[in-house]
Design an enzyme around this catalytic site. Structure first.
Site, mmCIF file in Angstrom:
data_model
loop_
_atom_site.group_PDB
_atom_site.id
_atom_site.type_symbol
_atom_site.label_atom_id
_atom_site.label_comp_id
_atom_site.label_asym_id
_atom_site.label_seq_id
_atom_site.Cartn_x
_atom_site.Cartn_y
_atom_site.Cartn_z
ATOM 1 N N HIS A 17 1.019 -1.255 0.066
ATOM 2 C CA HIS A 17 -0.019 -0.050 -0.134
ATOM 3 C C HIS A 17 0.944 1.096 -0.018
ATOM 4 C CE1 HIS A 17 -2.777 3.198 1.614
ATOM 5 N NE2 HIS A 17 -3.626 2.222 1.290
ATOM 6 N N ASP A 19 0.904 4.108 1.483
ATOM 7 C CA ASP A 19 1.232 4.691 2.711
ATOM 8 C C ASP A 19 2.298 3.888 3.413
ATOM 9 O OD1 ASP A 19 -0.368 6.969 2.151
ATOM 10 O OD2 ASP A 19 -2.181 5.841 3.236
ATOM 11 N N LYS A 20 2.062 2.579 3.417
ATOM 12 C CA LYS A 20 2.823 1.595 4.021
ATOM 13 C C LYS A 20 4.312 1.293 3.298
ATOM 14 C CE LYS A 20 1.461 0.649 7.744
ATOM 15 N NZ LYS A 20 2.075 1.180 8.720
ATOM 16 N N GLU A 45 10.336 11.329 6.927
ATOM 17 C CA GLU A 45 8.938 11.260 6.232
ATOM 18 C C GLU A 45 9.193 11.009 4.801
ATOM 19 O OE1 GLU A 45 5.766 13.855 7.426
ATOM 20 O OE2 GLU A 45 6.447 13.905 9.610
ATOM 21 N N GLU A 58 14.691 15.554 9.387
ATOM 22 C CA GLU A 58 15.946 15.731 10.326
ATOM 23 C C GLU A 58 16.810 14.505 10.921
ATOM 24 O OE1 GLU A 58 12.651 17.963 9.921
ATOM 25 O OE2 GLU A 58 12.469 16.801 11.651
ATOM 26 N N LYS A 171 -5.837 -4.450 0.575
ATOM 27 C CA LYS A 171 -6.590 -3.925 1.846
ATOM 28 C C LYS A 171 -7.370 -5.144 2.253
ATOM 29 C CE LYS A 171 -6.840 1.062 1.298
ATOM 30 N NZ LYS A 171 -7.790 2.054 1.193
ATOM 31 N N PHE A 235 -9.051 -4.084 -10.037
ATOM 32 C CA PHE A 235 -7.950 -3.461 -9.242
ATOM 33 C C PHE A 235 -6.435 -3.915 -9.835
ATOM 34 C CE2 PHE A 235 -6.086 -2.707 -4.481
ATOM 35 C CZ PHE A 235 -5.494 -1.833 -4.853
ATOM 36 N N ASP A 243 -2.285 5.993 -6.330
ATOM 37 C CA ASP A 243 -2.803 6.843 -4.879
ATOM 38 C C ASP A 243 -1.503 7.305 -4.345
ATOM 39 O OD1 ASP A 243 -3.880 8.133 -2.965
ATOM 40 O OD2 ASP A 243 -4.466 6.131 -1.970
ATOM 41 N N ALA A 244 -1.084 8.533 -4.174
ATOM 42 C CA ALA A 244 0.207 8.926 -3.445
ATOM 43 C C ALA A 244 0.291 8.548 -1.907
ATOM 44 C CB ALA A 244 0.002 10.352 -3.355
ATOM 45 N N ARG A 249 0.249 7.941 7.829
ATOM 46 C CA ARG A 249 -1.019 8.098 7.454
ATOM 47 C C ARG A 249 -2.089 6.908 7.842
ATOM 48 N NH1 ARG A 249 -2.224 11.100 1.739
ATOM 49 N NH2 ARG A 249 -1.373 9.016 0.958
ATOM 50 N N LYS A 250 -1.591 6.002 8.328
ATOM 51 C CA LYS A 250 -2.254 4.701 8.728
ATOM 52 C C LYS A 250 -2.171 4.314 10.239
ATOM 53 C CE LYS A 250 -4.202 3.290 4.875
ATOM 54 N NZ LYS A 250 -4.409 4.917 4.604
ATOM 55 N N LYS A 270 10.787 7.806 13.261
ATOM 56 C CA LYS A 270 11.027 8.611 14.507
ATOM 57 C C LYS A 270 11.718 7.551 15.615
ATOM 58 C CE LYS A 270 6.848 11.417 14.410
ATOM 59 N NZ LYS A 270 5.571 11.679 15.292
ATOM 60 N N LYS A 274 11.720 10.237 20.525
ATOM 61 C CA LYS A 274 10.334 10.843 20.224
ATOM 62 C C LYS A 274 9.108 10.059 21.311
ATOM 63 C CE LYS A 274 12.712 12.931 16.884
ATOM 64 N NZ LYS A 274 14.174 12.902 16.993
ATOM 65 N N ASP A 276 6.000 10.047 20.901
ATOM 66 C CA ASP A 276 4.958 9.681 20.307
ATOM 67 C C ASP A 276 5.282 8.013 19.867
ATOM 68 O OD1 ASP A 276 3.610 11.777 19.498
ATOM 69 O OD2 ASP A 276 4.645 12.515 17.774
#
Length: 389
Positions: A17, A19-20, A45, A58, A171, A235, A243-244, A249-250, A270, A274, A276
């Protein structure tokens, strides 16, 4: 349905995918720095589209990693996923790569460079959540665990060439019926899988059911499950060409499929300074140990940090009425048994290792693999003894 009956649906995506792809690229680069400099500061990123990868962020590190090594890491990641053919319009050999990396802000560094080993401050302000439930052996919500297993199986049968017409993007979505807050059956499964142009819809459906869905869901199978395979019909065009993609984003796929709350910060790319990332892993570790100990059937924990401050500014425990003792009492046990300062989290969970690319697909939680130290339940017995369950 009565008030105590409901459906809950979660999704997952394959490693192909868009995003992945970006999550894996970000974490693969992080791992390269971690191999040479465990104290590196990395926040990277990526974005992808047709035959293009852009990496920004960074990096502050003693490791002098060349752009060529980073480019090679990106291309290897893309190739390993399965994008190695020009007709996919995203190819590990030919894709353009743009790098825009610079050093971490010295203002941030002031807050996280420790004056002592234990007093490293949080790398940013933020809120983090962890969650666990005893409805599966992984102590994870059933819908997201099944969704991950389905997408993982999609990739497995593709890479093993058991299904030769399958392409990397895909998916899954799983709906589970709950009664009195307990899962009782699967009601719906949706699979979207990228495929070659010359395969029929009937072959796609029959093969996916037999080689993907039935093996994963065999213990929970019922003949009333409604199955949708490629609901739009075809598909063929997938991946970054359709799709960008973007790192981070997931985040719901990465965590609990929507059942547990999320603080909003993504994980991939990260380093563990961090919070997060590191504190979210710690929250899962705590919640899982609480449920494993028998203190509750479900547990959600929230902690919050201020940048540059080592101790959390807040802690919340919610057992959704399933606790054997009061939530406030469990909160006191957490403070006694778990050190929530960033340096202690990093040390306890052994986070200064090149383990992160593996986390970037099929969920950061519910994994029984040596890299996933936050899945251990080594505190469950001491928690149990504390209240003599």
């Amino acid at each position: 349905m009565t008030e105590k009956e409901f459906l809950f649906t979660s999704e997952s995506v394959t490693e192909g995918h868009p995003d992945k792809i970006c999550d894996q690229i970000s974490d693969a680069i992080l791992d390269e720095y971690m191999k040479l400099d465990p104290n590196c500061r990395v926040a990277i990123e990526a974005i992808t589209t047709s035959d293009l990868v852009v990496v920004v962020g960074e990096v502050s590190s003693t490791a002098k990693i060349t752009n060529k090594r980073i480019n090679d890491t990106i291309r290897k990641t893309i190739k390993d996923i399965g994008y190695n053919k020009p007709d996919l319009k995203f190819d590990s050999k030919s894709c353009e790569i743009i790098l825009k990396l610079h050093s971490q802000s010295p203002n941030i560094d002031l807050g996280i460079t420790p004056t002592s080993v234990k007093e490293q401050g949080a790398g940013d302000q933020g809120i983090m959540f962890g969650y666990a439930t005893n409805e599966t052996r992984e102590l994870m919500p059933m819908p997201v665990m099944l969704a991950h297993k389905l997408t993982h199986q999609l990739s497995n049968v593709r890479k093993l060439k058991e299904i030769t017409w399958m392409r990397p993007d895909g998916k899954s979505q799983v709906s589970v019926q709950y009664k009195n807050n307990k899962p009782i059956k699967i009601t719906n499964i949706v699979i979207s899988v990228q495929h070659d142009p010359d395969v029929s819809n009937d072959e796609i459906r029959n093969t996916v059911i037999q080689k993907v869905i039935r093996p994963v869901c065999k213990d929970l199978w019922n003949d009333d499950i409604k199955i949708l395979i490629n609901p739009t019909g075809r598909f063929e065009i997938g991946g970054p060409h359709s799709d960008a993609g973007l790192t981070g984003r997931k985040i719901i796929v990465d965590t609990y499929g929507g059942q547990g709350r999320h603080g909003g910060g993504s994980f991939s790319g990260k380093d563990p300074s961090k919070v997060d990332r590191s504190a979210s892993y710690m929250c899962r570790y705590i919640a899982k140990n609480i449920v494993a100990s028998g203190l509750s059937d479900k547990c959600e924990i929230q902690i919050a940090y201020a940048i540059g401050v080592s101790n959390p500014i807040s802690l919340m425990i919610n057992t959704f009425g399933t606790g054997k003792i009061k939530d406030k009492s469990i909160e006191m046990l957490v403070k006694k048994h778990f050190d929530l300062r960033p340096a202690s989290i990093i040390s306890k969970l052994k986070l200064k290792r090149p383990i992160y690319k593996k986390t970037a697909t099929y969920g950061h939680f519910g994994r029984n693999e040596p890299e996933f130290t936050w899945e251990l339940v080594d505190k469950a017995e001491s928690l149990r003894r504390s209240i003599k369950i």
